[in-house]
Write a protein that holds these residues in place. Structure first.
Motif, short mmCIF file in Angstrom:
data_model
loop_
_atom_site.label_atom_id
_atom_site.label_comp_id
_atom_site.label_asym_id
_atom_site.label_seq_id
_atom_site.Cartn_x
_atom_site.Cartn_y
_atom_site.Cartn_z
N GLY A 39 29.48 15.69 20.24
CA GLY A 39 29.75 17.00 20.83
C GLY A 39 28.61 17.51 21.69
O GLY A 39 28.85 18.08 22.76
N SER A 40 27.38 17.32 21.24
CA SER A 40 26.23 17.81 22.02
C SER A 40 26.09 17.03 23.32
O SER A 40 25.72 17.60 24.36
N LYS A 97 28.74 18.35 25.69
CA LYS A 97 28.33 19.65 26.24
C LYS A 97 27.29 19.47 27.33
O LYS A 97 27.33 20.13 28.37
N GLY A 111 38.27 22.55 21.31
CA GLY A 111 37.97 23.80 20.62
C GLY A 111 36.83 24.58 21.23
O GLY A 111 36.35 25.55 20.62
N SER A 112 36.40 24.19 22.43
CA SER A 112 35.26 24.89 23.05
C SER A 112 35.57 26.34 23.36
O SER A 112 34.66 27.17 23.43
N TRP A 113 36.87 26.65 23.55
CA TRP A 113 37.20 28.06 23.81
C TRP A 113 36.80 28.94 22.61
O TRP A 113 36.50 30.12 22.78
N HIS A 114 36.77 28.32 21.44
CA HIS A 114 36.39 29.07 20.24
C HIS A 114 34.92 28.88 19.88
O HIS A 114 34.26 29.81 19.42
N THR A 115 34.40 27.65 20.09
CA THR A 115 33.02 27.36 19.66
C THR A 115 31.99 27.64 20.75
O THR A 115 30.82 27.88 20.44
N ASP A 116 32.41 27.56 22.02
CA ASP A 116 31.44 27.79 23.12
C ASP A 116 32.21 28.41 24.29
O ASP A 116 32.38 27.81 25.34
N TYR A 117 32.65 29.64 24.06
CA TYR A 117 33.48 30.33 25.05
C TYR A 117 32.80 30.42 26.41
O TYR A 117 33.43 30.22 27.46
N ASN A 120 43.34 31.49 27.66
CA ASN A 120 42.21 31.51 26.73
C ASN A 120 41.15 32.55 27.05
O ASN A 120 40.29 32.82 26.20
#
Length: 856
Positions: free
Chosen positions: A757-758, A761, A797-803, A836
């Motif tokens: 994931g990192s 990103k 899930g980035s909209w929730h974890t890294d909006y 989103n």
């Protein structure tokens, strides 16, 4: 060498300290780069010559050149070459310790007039012997002249000296540069060494310089003289010297003919070995001493080439050459020409374009070139910027008066937008100075500004006193931003004294390719564009090539011609590589008695040599050492052109080990150095500044293709990912934006392996940064591709974890999709973004983009 100071008259105090090892007896020569002293060793009294390079602004470069010279001299075992006893370094100097034969330079011997004929023939024979032994260990001297031949008149000993410009390559490319900085002595320099002929430098370049030296010995002056260096270059290329026997009728015709053969404009027409030259000079000396006359005899009877050499002339392209030269002649007169050249890879497109070199010299024009690469298509304007960077480097070699002229013209042309072009061409700041910051504009205005600034910059060089030729190679891989800028330039009919030549692989583009669509659009608008389509060589062309290469009659090579045409389909590059493979496999042998090469067609057929050029190149690459194979395959991932600093980071070795690993590929002609000569080949102690200037390129696309093919397909994603990470870690912040396109491209090629994931990103952040830079360069398609890759890789899930990251990515992607005309993707990404987005400002920004598109 005539003494300039003598210890008998005054106490000599050199500006360096040799310690107790040597006692200086006299200074015999001095220049800005070196001082030459006679000395004796304290331990035994042996007479030596000390060649001292004092420390100064160019100290590091001089030190490396001096060390290289020592290594080269110690490679040669010849009684006609000065011996080097050692290389020593002091706190403030680098010093070569050389043999002292108690002689003086040939320049001093002939300063008052020509030498007697017998002395000329004797000394000429000794120089020829020395050249034969120098070339036998694959060294080219590159500076044979009266300055670099030392003679002891009493003992008749002779030594060739000064290997400071010598190279250990079997061939070398000399780029177009200011004649004032060419390596060697211009009055004696071969046409190909000037860099202004469509020829490479090989050992026969030394024979031209030797011929010019013999000419001086016989008539008391070099064959050509001019105050302007460029005029002198033009004479070497285009004018034939007056034969010595016509300058002085006392000079025997046979001696004059030997000199004129050495002074042939093409290497194929010169002698092919020092031994052949020596044999003819010895025969002249024998007859002269015996009878006082020299009867006619057949020249080059004992001439045997050192190695197999292919002729460098173009076969079967006479019509195309005439067309191209007539186009340039029109440009020199004030016209404007656009020529596209199509053909398969290896068909000779680049070689054809280089035929304009000679005319460019005559008209004092500039020739610049850039090459698009399939591995660098995401870097906007790459080929154009490479061409313009080379142009700026040429300007930086001009004298101060000329630089002042360019400074004024360029400052006027770029106006208040200078920073835009100095960002792209950093070396330009050395000429025009630091430039004020420029404001950011909207995308459309940015594109207009880029077009205008580059157009104004290029127009500075499109003048009657120096017409400009821009050659852009491999247009089938042109990026959209470059195509738009090229289109802008082609539409501007106010640009005169300009020739734009583009080449492309016609088998890799169809009518739906952006290049062809743009070409048809230009023609419909009335823009005159000529297209030359190069076809494979016909049987008779190949027959003549083989006849010249193998020194046989055309009828003798007919069967071999048919075999080679069947294998190569008449592709010039493939023919050249096929013949080289025959020589390497010892299927060609030289018959000294007949003076020609021999072969056995049945043996060649039985060998089963591949009829695929990439397979042939792969076989050649597989003969490299493992280190060289690895570094060449890594270089292929970077593109056709690469610098050694970047390659060192990717190779994960020191600069010195990187250069060492490259040498074998350079020596085999698989890669070439860009710009400067290959003096760095034997260097050591490189700094980052040195390495950033050392650029190489693959000698041909097929070599790069074969090198890339050395990496198994299953391993390529991992290799690209590793390269991207190494570039990311090693690129300084100040040059990061210059490298970011390359970094993101490499990481994207390894995207399948980016699962953390990192890491995902990080790639998204890098892609956003690259897309922003591309956007403000007007490279919307490039920006779109970066953002599309980022959307493919963004963690779920980035909209929730890294909006913050997600909304920035989709907002940028929607905008760029609209600017690049990718409306289907725009609608899809807009829908995802609106679903989103949580903040009203974020939604407004997305709606604004949609409204702007719908309102047209």
């Amino acid at each position: 060498m005539k003494p300039t100071k003598a210890s008998a008259d005054l106490k000599l105090v050199p500006d360096f300290d040799t310690g107790p090892a040597y006692r200086i007896t006299e200074e015999i020569n001095a220049s800005a780069n070196a001082k030459i002293y006679r000395a004796v060793r304290s331990d035994g009294g042996q007479a030596v010559i000390l060649k001292v390079h004092p420390e100064g602004p160019a100290g590091r470069e001089i030190f490396k050149r001096s060390k290289k010279e020592a290594e080269i001299i110690q490679t040669i075992r010849s009684a006609r070459v000065i011996r080097c006893f050692g290389f020593e370094q002091f706190a403030n100097s680098a010093m070569l310790v050389l043999e002292d034969i108690g002689g003086q330079s040939l320049k001093d011997l002939i300063k008052d007039g020509p030498l007697e004929l017998d002395r000329t023939l004797l000394y000429g024979s000794q120089v020829a012997e020395g050249l034969n032994e120098i070339h036998s260990v694959d060294i080219i001297h590159k500076d044979i002249s009266p300055d670099n031949i030392v003679i002891n008149e009493s003992s008749h000993e002779l030594r060739i000296i000064d290997f400071g410009h010598a190279t250990m390559l079997s061939r070398e490319h000399q780029s177009l540069v200011n004649p004032g900085i060419l390596a060697g002595t211009l009055a004696y320099m071969s046409p190909e060494q000037t860099g202004r002929m469509n020829r490479t430098i090989d050992y026969r370049s030394d024979y031209y310089a030797f011929g010019a030296t013999l000419y001086h010995m016989l008539v008391g002056r070099p064959p050509f003289a001019a105050d302007d260096p460029l005029d002198l270059v033009h004479m070497h290329i285009a004018r034939h010297a007056t034969p010595p026997c016509e300058v002085d009728p006392r000079i025997p015709r046979m001696v004059s003919d030997i000199v004129m053969k050495l002074l042939s404009k093409t290497a194929e027409d010169r002698y092919q070995s020092g031994w052949g030259i020596k044999a003819d000079l010895d025969e002249c000396l024998r007859q002269w001493n015996l009878n006082g006359v020299i009867e006619q005899f057949v020249l080059a009877r004992h001439d045997k080439p050192h190695q197999f050499q292919l002729p460098q002339k173009l076969y079967g392209r006479e019509t195309e050459i005439d067309i191209l030269l007539s186009k340039f002649d029109n440009v020199a007169q004030g016209g404007r020409e656009i020529v596209y050249i199509g053909g398969y890879s290896g068909i000779g497109k680049t070689s054809l374009v280089r035929e304009v070199y000679k005319l460019i010299t005559a008209s004092r024009g500039y020739f610049i070139s850039g090459k698009f690469s399939q591995f660098q298509r995401t870097t906007p304007f790459k080929a154009l910027l490479d061409a313009l960077r080379d142009l700026v480097k040429q300007l930086l070699t001009e004298n101060e008066e000329q630089l002042d002229y360019w400074r004024a013209r360029l400052q006027e042309a770029v106006g208040s937008n200078g920073q835009l072009i100095t960002n792209a061409l950093p070396d330009l700041e050395i000429i025009i100075g630091p430039q004020p910051a420029i404001p950011l504009l909207e995308p459309a205005e940015t594109q207009n500004r880029i077009n205008l600034v580059f157009r104004n910059f290029i127009s500075v060089f499109c003048q009657s006193r120096h017409p400009l030729v821009i050659f852009l190679d491999d247009l089938q891989w042109i990026d959209s931003a470059s195509l738009k800028l090229l289109n802008y330039l082609l539409n501007d009919e106010s640009l005169r004294h300009l020739m734009i030549v583009g080449s492309y692989r016609n088998n890799e583009v169809d009518q739906a390719h952006p290049l062809m669509i743009n070409l048809q659009r230009l023609k419909k608008a009335g823009i005159v564009i000529d297209t030359l389509m190069l076809k494979p060589l016909r049987l008779d062309h190949v027959n003549q090539l083989l006849s010249d290469a193998l020194h046989c009659q055309p009828t003798e090579v007919q069967t071999l011609t048919e075999l080679i045409v069947n294998k190569t389909d008449g592709n010039p590059f493939f023919i050249e590589e096929f013949l080289k493979s025959l020589y390497f496999e010892k299927l060609l042998s030289f018959n000294a008695g007949r003076g020609c090469w021999e072969w056995n067609v049945e043996q060649i057929r039985a060998q089963g040599i591949t009829d695929n050029v990439v397979d042939l190149m792969t076989g050649k690459l597989e003969r490299l050492s493992s280190d060289t194979r690895r570094i060449v395959s890594l270089a292929a991932c970077l593109g056709n052109r690469f610098d050694s600093l970047t390659l060192s980071a990717v190779y994960q070795e020191s600069l010195e080990k990187t250069i060492t690993a490259l040498r074998q590929a350079l020596q085999m002609g698989l890669i070439d150095s860009v710009g400067a000569s290959s003096d760095w080949l034997l260097g050591s102690g490189f700094s980052e500044q040195d390495a950033a200037r050392i650029e190489c390129r693959f000698s041909h696309d097929r070599v790069q293709q074969a090198a890339y093919g050395l990496i198994p397909d299953t391993e390529k994603p991992a290799v690209h990912k590793s390269i991207g990470e190494l570039l990311l870690a090693s690129t300084p912040q100040k040059t990061f934006d210059e490298k970011i396109f390359e970094i993101v491209t490499q990481l994207s090629c390894g995207m399948a392996l980016i699962v953390d994931g990192s890491e995902k990103k990080r790639l998204v952040e890098l892609a956003l940064r690259a897309a922003k830079i591309a956007k403000y360069s007007g490279a919307y398609d490039t920006a779109f591709n970066f953002l599309r890759s980022a959307i493919d890789v963004i963690p779920g899930g980035s909209w929730h974890t890294d909006y913050s990251l997600a909304i920035r990515l989709y907002a940028a992607a929607v905008e760029i999709a609209s600017l690049s005309g990718n409306f289907a993707e725009m609608d899809s990404w807009l829908e995802i973004g609106l679903e989103n987005a949580t903040g009203p400002l974020d939604k407004i920004k997305l709606y604004d983009t949609k409204i702007a598109v719908e309102s047209g």
